[in-house]
Design an enzyme around this catalytic site. Structure first.
Site, PDB file in Angstrom:
ATOM      1  CD  GLU A  90     -38.271 -16.782  22.511  1.00 60.15           C
ATOM      2  OE1 GLU A  90     -39.291 -17.481  22.274  1.00 60.15           O
ATOM      3  OE2 GLU A  90     -37.288 -17.209  23.120  1.00 60.15           O
TER       4      GLU A  90
ATOM      5  CG  HIS B 236     -38.262 -20.987  21.788  1.00 60.44           C
ATOM      6  ND1 HIS B 236     -38.808 -20.181  22.749  1.00 60.44           N
ATOM      7  CD2 HIS B 236     -38.179 -22.228  22.353  1.00 60.44           C
ATOM      8  CE1 HIS B 236     -39.067 -20.884  23.848  1.00 60.44           C
ATOM      9  NE2 HIS B 236     -38.688 -22.143  23.619  1.00 60.44           N
TER      10      HIS B 236
ATOM     11  NE  ARG C   9     -31.187 -19.328  44.011  1.00 61.38           N
ATOM     12  CZ  ARG C   9     -31.660 -18.571  43.028  1.00 61.38           C
ATOM     13  NH1 ARG C   9     -32.592 -19.057  42.235  1.00 61.38           N
ATOM     14  NH2 ARG C   9     -31.217 -17.342  42.839  1.00 61.38           N
TER      15      ARG C   9
ATOM     16  N   GLY D 226     -31.979 -31.694  35.798  1.00 60.09           N
ATOM     17  CA  GLY D 226     -33.288 -32.317  35.860  1.00 60.09           C
ATOM     18  C   GLY D 226     -33.568 -33.179  34.647  1.00 60.09           C
TER      19      GLY D 226
ATOM     20  NE  ARG E 183     -39.960 -20.706  28.340  1.00 59.87           N
ATOM     21  CZ  ARG E 183     -40.006 -21.907  27.798  1.00 59.87           C
ATOM     22  NH1 ARG E 183     -38.897 -22.426  27.277  1.00 59.87           N
ATOM     23  NH2 ARG E 183     -41.122 -22.597  27.764  1.00 59.87           N
TER      24      ARG E 183
END
Length: 322
Positions: free
Chosen positions: A264, A283, A175, A153, A235
């Protein structure tokens, strides 16, 4: 009006926007993670307005129930899965977002920083140079190797383009992958099994959802070769962390670069802190000065408009004005 700026780890929030424009407002910046639900409630109960930094602090219904003064909750970014939007709306709390993360470049760059750090053993070699050693490891080439992109994406495509610039053979799976769309950018669509079995580097670029939680588990990791590397800047829960940790400890895969985790900040006693062949970052994918400046500027605007009784520019849930 009492305003709290949350999870300001870098102590930069105050310098990123002209908060003095909120005349008469009492502004408090929290430079640490507040902890569990009881700690969050104890710290934030007095505040009318909260500015949350992405999903670092969760606001489920039971927390919102115990914040009776809360009227406006601004999340940096256009959405926040850690906020119960329905509960907020039911309690009369306006939830607003910001821009600042539409440009995916920071996360793309972070992805490649991790890939290069893992395959060239950069953290290990940097430490060894400081300790007086020289050239202790053998890096792996990227040119001619296969990059497997899970999720092609807005982030996956530019990550793929960088891989192509390095001379890598790029394949992708998800998917809902459109094979023609993949081929239009020079990426070969493959099955999930083929991607994990043949890629030298697997990089994950998917949103966390019920469908993607635990998407990569023991079965997928068992398909990877002993030299293959897994990188996750999306994630933590997309990957079965126990299965990945076991694969690393048992030497079944070559390494991992992780910017995200199931919990986190990473707990002090987390087994990840001693995991072999890993590069771990806190992160950082979206954490850049330009991104922060854009997000905090929008957050300030949201608060100003709400306080003036005008429609809030980026409402996500609840009412549009004070």
């Amino acid at each position: 009006m009492k305003v709290a700026l949350l999870d300001d780890y870098q102590r930069s929030a105050r310098s990123m926007a002209q908060w003095e424009r909120l005349e008469g407002a009492e502004i408090t910046a929290f430079d640490h993670h507040l902890g569990g639900p009881d700690d969050v409630v104890a710290a934030l109960e007095p505040f009318d307005v909260l500015v949350a930094m992405r999903e670092r602090t969760a606001f489920p219904a039971d927390v919102l129930d115990r914040l009776p003064n809360l009227r406006l909750l601004v999340t940096t970014g256009p959405a926040n899965a850690a906020i119960d939007m329905d509960a907020a709306a039911a309690r009369g709390v306006t939830v607003a977002g910001t821009g600042g993360v539409s440009d995916n470049a920071p996360t793309v760059e972070m992805t490649w920083a991790l890939i290069l750090a893992v395959v060239r053993h950069l953290p290990e070699e940097e430490r060894r140079v400081r300790d007086g050693h020289w050239q202790q490891t053998l890096g792996r080439d990227l040119k001619g190797r296969r990059l497997g992109v899970v999720g092609l994406g807005g982030i996956g495509k530019p990550v793929a383009a960088v891989g192509q610039a390095f001379g890598m053979d790029v394949v992708a799976w998800s998917r809902h992958l459109d094979p023609d769309d993949a081929r239009s950018v020079g990426v070969t669509p493959v099955s999930k099994e083929e991607l994990f079995a043949t890629a030298d580097v697997v990089t994950i670029h998917m949103k966390l959802s019920a469908g993607s939680r635990g998407l990569i588990g023991r079965a997928e990791l068992d398909l990877m070769t002993e030299n293959a590397v897994l990188v996750n800047t999306s994630r933590g829960p997309i990957v079965d962390e126990d299965a990945l940790l076991a694969a690393l400890q048992e030497g079944r895969i070559g390494g991992a670069g992780l910017d995200v985790f199931g919990v986190e900040p990473l707990p002090v006693d987390s087994p990840w802190r001693s995991a072999p062949r890993t590069v771990l970052t806190p992160h950082l994918g979206y954490v850049t000065a330009a991104t922060y400046a854009a997000m905090y500027a929008d957050a300030l605007e949201d608060i100003e408009e709400w306080a003036a009784g005008r429609p809030v520019p980026r409402v996500i849930a609840g009412g549009s004005a004070r």
